[in-house]
Design an enzyme around this catalytic site. Structure first.
Site, PDB file in Angstrom:
ATOM      1  N   ASN A  45      -6.897  -2.675  14.728  1.00 44.02           N
ATOM      2  CA  ASN A  45      -8.413  -3.071  14.227  1.00 44.02           C
ATOM      3  C   ASN A  45      -8.472  -4.252  13.235  1.00 44.02           C
ATOM      4  O   ASN A  45      -9.512  -4.173  12.920  1.00 44.02           O
ATOM      5  CB  ASN A  45      -9.145  -1.563  13.821  1.00 44.02           C
ATOM      6  CG  ASN A  45      -8.510  -1.265  12.243  1.00 44.02           C
ATOM      7  OD1 ASN A  45      -7.454  -1.835  11.911  1.00 44.02           O
ATOM      8  ND2 ASN A  45      -8.838  -0.213  11.551  1.00 44.02           N
TER       9      ASN A  45
ATOM     10  N   HIS B 258      -7.022  -4.658  10.480  1.00 41.32           N
ATOM     11  CA  HIS B 258      -6.659  -4.477   9.098  1.00 41.32           C
ATOM     12  C   HIS B 258      -5.518  -5.216   8.471  1.00 41.32           C
ATOM     13  O   HIS B 258      -4.579  -5.357   9.547  1.00 41.32           O
ATOM     14  CB  HIS B 258      -6.731  -2.906   8.609  1.00 41.32           C
ATOM     15  CG  HIS B 258      -5.391  -2.235   9.104  1.00 41.32           C
ATOM     16  ND1 HIS B 258      -5.551  -0.555   9.231  1.00 41.32           N
ATOM     17  CD2 HIS B 258      -4.228  -2.572   9.383  1.00 41.32           C
ATOM     18  CE1 HIS B 258      -4.466  -0.547   9.527  1.00 41.32           C
ATOM     19  NE2 HIS B 258      -3.704  -1.261   9.503  1.00 41.32           N
TER      20      HIS B 258
ATOM     21  N   ASP C 187       0.805  -1.170  -0.106  1.00 44.28           N
ATOM     22  CA  ASP C 187      -0.258  -0.162   0.115  1.00 44.28           C
ATOM     23  C   ASP C 187       0.835   1.263   0.016  1.00 44.28           C
ATOM     24  O   ASP C 187       2.176   1.136   0.219  1.00 44.28           O
ATOM     25  CB  ASP C 187      -0.970  -0.176   1.252  1.00 44.28           C
ATOM     26  CG  ASP C 187      -0.267  -0.265   2.627  1.00 44.28           C
ATOM     27  OD1 ASP C 187       1.179  -0.333   2.592  1.00 44.28           O
ATOM     28  OD2 ASP C 187      -0.927  -0.673   3.519  1.00 44.28           O
TER      29      ASP C 187
ATOM     30  N   GLU D  90      -9.651  -1.979   5.629  1.00 41.41           N
ATOM     31  CA  GLU D  90     -10.135  -1.611   7.100  1.00 41.41           C
ATOM     32  C   GLU D  90     -11.415  -2.582   7.517  1.00 41.41           C
ATOM     33  O   GLU D  90     -11.957  -3.451   6.220  1.00 41.41           O
ATOM     34  CB  GLU D  90     -10.590  -0.297   7.062  1.00 41.41           C
ATOM     35  CG  GLU D  90      -9.317   0.785   6.873  1.00 41.41           C
ATOM     36  CD  GLU D  90      -8.554   1.043   8.251  1.00 41.41           C
ATOM     37  OE1 GLU D  90      -8.415   0.211   8.866  1.00 41.41           O
ATOM     38  OE2 GLU D  90      -7.716   2.141   8.096  1.00 41.41           O
TER      39      GLU D  90
HETATM   40  P1  PGA Z   1       2.787  -1.392  12.545  1.00 42.14           P
HETATM   41  O1  PGA Z   1       1.419  -1.449  11.659  1.00 42.14           O
HETATM   42  O2  PGA Z   1       3.611  -2.420  12.206  1.00 42.14           O
HETATM   43  O3  PGA Z   1       3.207   0.028  12.720  1.00 42.14           O
HETATM   44  O4  PGA Z   1       2.163  -1.864  14.045  1.00 42.14           O
HETATM   45  C1  PGA Z   1       0.877  -2.606  11.355  1.00 42.14           C
HETATM   46  C2  PGA Z   1      -0.342  -2.232  10.420  1.00 42.14           C
HETATM   47  O5  PGA Z   1      -1.009  -1.319  10.596  1.00 42.14           O
HETATM   48  O6  PGA Z   1      -0.404  -3.212   9.308  1.00 42.14           O
END
Ligand code: PGA
Length: 240
Positions: free
Chosen positions: A132, A134, A67, A139
């Site tokens: 959450n 995702h 992404d 999301e």
């Molecule tokens: P993070 O993000 O590794 O910074 O916790 C993970 C994500 O949001 O997929």
């Protein structure tokens, strides 16, 4: 799903690296699906160390990232393009022409990314998980059938990422372009890593609850080759 619970972040990074190394050592032209975020940084550091010390080469590999934010120029310090070059690509011998990240904000941009992936089969897709649930920027509520698409980021995700934007949520982009869940599920193997207590609820929903779009990561129960590597805090709310 194969689930490993390791002591801490460093042990998780080491274990994740073992999985990655096994793939790259056996297939010089492996196609790597890569992720940003704080979680995979330790994995990437191990890949760089191994490249420098043991000469493991990525010269024939291709990479496809999950992404990118919408609205940030590629050279912005918080773009995922910059993140990947800073945290991995500059330390290994992958060729710039073999590096792919989605970019843009139109349907045509999304289709172009799917087209770029049309003739490859991702050997391993690295994933983090959002608090959450995702994966990528898919999301809660995102259909499991979506391919690369533009998303509106939730307040929760923007708050979580504000730490990279001087703690100011107003600087965090409101939209992103992301591989969809259907795109992610095409990978031959999925390597999901999660650490920290703030991921424990999402990890429990991913593994112990029936697949539901309420927790996008729970779709991985439907994939035949998933390795999940957790630290003890992220695993704390699992049933088993
Ligand atoms: P993070 O993000 O590794 O910074 O916790 C993970 C994500 O949001 O997929």
């Amino acid at each position: 799903m194969e689930i490993f619970v390791c002591k801490d972040y460093d042990a998780v990074s080491e274990k994740a690296f073992e999985v990655m190394k096994d793939i790259v050592a056996n297939k010089a032209d492996a196609v790597l699906g890569l992720a940003t975020g704080s979680t995979p940084i330790g994995l990437y550091q191990n890949m760089i160390k191994d490249h420098k010390e043991n000469g493991t080469s990525y010269a024939k590999c291709q990479s496809f990232n999950l992404d990118e934010y919408v609205g940030l120029p590629r050279d912005h310090r918080e773009s995922y393009y910059t993140f990947m070059h800073t945290n991995l690509f500059s330390g290994i011998d992958i060729k710039e022409e073999n590096v792919h990240l989605p970019y843009g904000d139109t349907k045509a941009d999304c289709e172009a990314y799917e087209k770029a992936m049309e003739h490859v089969h991702v050997d391993v897709q690295v994933l983090g998980i959002g608090a959450n649930g995702h994966i990528g920027f898919n999301e809660p509520g995102t259909s499991f059938d979506e391919e690369t698409h533009i998303v509106t980021l939730t307040e929760k995700t923007r708050q979580d990422n504000a730490r990279f934007f001087e703690g100011d949520i107003n600087q965090v982009p409101t939209h992103a372009i992301t591989m969809g869940i259907a795109t992610i599920m095409k990978a031959k193997k999925i390597l999901l890593i999660a650490t920290g207590a703030n991921k424990a609820d999402a990890v429990a929903a991913m593994i112990d609850q029936a697949p539901s779009t309420d927790c996008p990561a729970s779709v991985l129960q439907n994939h035949k080759d998933v390795v999940v590597i957790l630290d003890e805090e992220a695993a704390a709310k699992l049933n088993r």
